[in-house]
Write a protein that holds these residues in place. Structure first.
Motif, short mmCIF file in Angstrom:
data_model
loop_
_atom_site.label_atom_id
_atom_site.label_comp_id
_atom_site.label_asym_id
_atom_site.label_seq_id
_atom_site.Cartn_x
_atom_site.Cartn_y
_atom_site.Cartn_z
N GLN A 133 -17.81 -29.06 -3.74
CA GLN A 133 -18.87 -28.17 -4.24
C GLN A 133 -18.40 -27.32 -5.42
OE1 GLN A 133 -17.22 -27.59 -1.44
NE2 GLN A 133 -16.98 -25.41 -0.99
N PHE A 134 -17.07 -27.28 -5.66
CA PHE A 134 -16.55 -26.46 -6.76
C PHE A 134 -16.62 -27.23 -8.07
CE2 PHE A 134 -14.85 -23.92 -3.30
CZ PHE A 134 -15.01 -22.64 -3.79
N VAL A 135 -17.85 -27.32 -8.58
CA VAL A 135 -18.11 -27.92 -9.88
C VAL A 135 -18.93 -26.92 -10.70
CG1 VAL A 135 -17.95 -30.35 -9.21
CG2 VAL A 135 -20.11 -29.12 -8.89
N GLN A 136 -18.95 -27.15 -12.00
CA GLN A 136 -19.55 -26.18 -12.91
C GLN A 136 -21.05 -26.02 -12.70
OE1 GLN A 136 -18.11 -26.21 -17.00
NE2 GLN A 136 -20.23 -26.18 -17.74
N PRO A 176 -9.11 -28.81 -10.48
CA PRO A 176 -8.15 -28.98 -11.58
C PRO A 176 -8.59 -30.03 -12.60
CG PRO A 176 -7.42 -30.21 -9.66
CD PRO A 176 -8.69 -29.51 -9.26
N ASN A 177 -9.76 -30.65 -12.41
CA ASN A 177 -10.21 -31.70 -13.32
C ASN A 177 -10.48 -31.14 -14.72
OD1 ASN A 177 -10.16 -33.65 -11.28
ND2 ASN A 177 -12.26 -33.19 -10.65
N ALA A 178 -10.20 -31.95 -15.73
CA ALA A 178 -10.50 -31.55 -17.10
C ALA A 178 -12.01 -31.38 -17.28
CB ALA A 178 -9.95 -32.59 -18.08
N GLU A 179 -12.78 -32.25 -16.62
CA GLU A 179 -14.23 -32.14 -16.63
C GLU A 179 -14.65 -31.34 -15.39
OE1 GLU A 179 -17.64 -31.56 -16.95
OE2 GLU A 179 -17.14 -32.92 -18.62
N LEU A 180 -15.07 -30.10 -15.60
CA LEU A 180 -15.35 -29.21 -14.48
C LEU A 180 -16.64 -29.57 -13.75
CD1 LEU A 180 -14.24 -25.78 -15.98
CD2 LEU A 180 -13.07 -27.16 -14.26
N ASN A 181 -17.43 -30.48 -14.29
CA ASN A 181 -18.62 -30.96 -13.58
C ASN A 181 -18.30 -32.14 -12.66
OD1 ASN A 181 -20.93 -29.35 -14.15
ND2 ASN A 181 -20.94 -30.13 -16.25
#
Length: 423
Positions: free
Chosen positions: A290-293, A276-281
């Motif tokens: 592990q669910f990052v861009q 849910p973070n605004a920064e997907l990285n």
């Protein structure tokens, strides 16, 4: 005289091709035997002659050493007498009764850019953008002059850095890296990482020199083992009874695809459901970091294909090496640099006995662990974070009972024994 020797060798290759076809494999399984015996070596542009009388003589020796002792050939026991004409490839490897079969090179995360040194995103590790190309060139020189040249090299992804896209130098930098690889005397199998997708679209990569799917081996009468065109994956046989599988770890990803496409929207939905973070990285606060861009995953279609290939390898008593840019085993990586659905990938692999090794890059730090099913997970140290006075690549020597990684510089040596049921 030379023509007659080459004719003998071509005749031998023809016999081996027929045997291979009879077993359901592509005749290119014996590409390395052919190139050694005929005095040629393969490249992405075709066969190029070594042009030395000694190579022809070696070819004749191979023919004499490998001819069958009777007319009733055992199709289940391919000839593996290469070591009869050469010294042991790795003088530091254990000297026991195991039989050396073949070798291959590995290198990861070159991330070349024509830039001054910089740092990673956390600014705690130095990155040597310009010098990474020199590291690659040095690795190629060493592979070419090894006593027994590796049969191929596995490039584990991220050949150029994402900064090239900002500097509008993506194509120029890729050309420089690919020109360096052209000097290698053996084929290179390229895996795609996140930095490939920072620079290029998936469609561009499909039509680029980084697409080495033309090196794949097709299994006759088994259409289920043919990969879909929807992802970049394939398998090949570098040596009888060994199969290498290259996976597309960004099959599920928002990188490199049109943002208006249904595929992008599907992958974005998956990512945002877990991040849910605004920064997907950013992995901050995530239960599944592990669910990052900059990571990705494997579609169910690709996992089904992998399962079918592994079924074939189980039945035919093959040993399998799997290659991916992103690791899938937490004990060999950190909690962030993992494929989105690494657990599903492990479930497929653990349901088969044939897999002996999983090779990946991405982390730059490197890592290793043997999982409970006896699969060796190796995350190779990245070239991009390797100081000018060191190195980061390796050669894997494959034996009948183990694989021995001979590392250079930051890459440590490792002995990886096969699980007992494969011996």
């Amino acid at each position: 005289m030379l023509t007659r020797i080459h004719s003998i060798n071509l005749y031998v290759f023809g016999i081996y091709s027929l045997l291979c076809t009879h077993r359901g494999n592509s005749p290119s399984v014996f590409l390395n035997y052919f190139s050694l015996s005929c005095g040629f070596f393969p490249s992405p542009r075709g066969f190029r002659a070594k042009g030395t009388i000694s190579s022809v003589i070696i070819g004749l020796e191979l023919f004499l050493l490998s001819r069958p002792t009777s007319l009733s050939l055992d199709l289940a026991q391919p000839t593996t007498s290469l070591e009869a004409m050469a010294e042991e490839p790795d003088p530091e490897a254990p000297r026991d009764s195991s039989e050396w079969l073949f070798s291959f090179g590995v290198i990861a995360d070159i991330q070349y850019a024509d830039l001054e040194d910089g740092y990673n995103f956390q600014r705690n590790r130095r990155r040597y953008y310009r010098h990474s190309l020199r590291h690659l060139q040095s690795a190629i020189e060493e592979w070419n002059k090894e006593g027994i040249v590796p049969c191929c090299v596995l490039q584990l992804g991220d050949v150029i850095d994402g900064y090239n896209a900002q500097c509008k130098t993506s194509e120029k930098s890729l050309e420089l890296v690919m020109d360096a690889f052209q000097l290698l005397q053996v084929p290179v199998h390229h895996t795609w990482g996140n930095h490939e997708f920072y620079n290029f679209s998936r469609d561009y990569l499909t039509n680029s020199k980084l697409n080495t799917k033309f090196l794949e081996d097709r299994i006759m009468h088994h259409p289920e083992t043919v990969p879909s065109e929807n992802y970049y994956a394939y398998h090949f046989v570098p040596f009888p009874e060994f199969r290498f599988i290259l996976l597309d770890a960004y099959d599920l990803s928002i990188l490199g695809i049109d943002q208006s496409s249904p595929r992008y929207q599907q992958c974005l939905k998956i990512l945002k459901e877990h991040n849910p973070n605004a920064e997907l990285n950013s992995p901050q606060g995530l239960c599944e970091p592990q669910f990052v861009q900059f990571n990705g995953g494997f579609s169910q279609d690709q996992l089904n294909w992998l399962n079918d290939v592994l079924k074939f390898s189980d039945i035919n008593q093959e040993k399998v090496v799997i290659v991916s840019h992103i690791p899938i085993y937490p004990e060999a990586s950190d909690s962030v640099c993992l494929a989105w659905n690494y657990r599903e990938a492990l479930e497929v692999i653990w349901s088969h006995k044939c897999v002996v090794c999983f090779l990946a890059g991405h982390t730059h730090d490197g890592g290793y662990s043997e999982d409970p099913s006896g699969v060796h997970h190796v995350d190779l140290e990245g070239v991009i974070e390797t100081a000018p006075d060191s190195q980061a690549f390796g050669t894997v020597h494959v034996y009948s009972d183990k694989m021995v990684l001979k590392g250079r510089g930051r890459v440590p040596d490792r002995i990886m024994n096969y699980k007992k049921e494969l011996l």
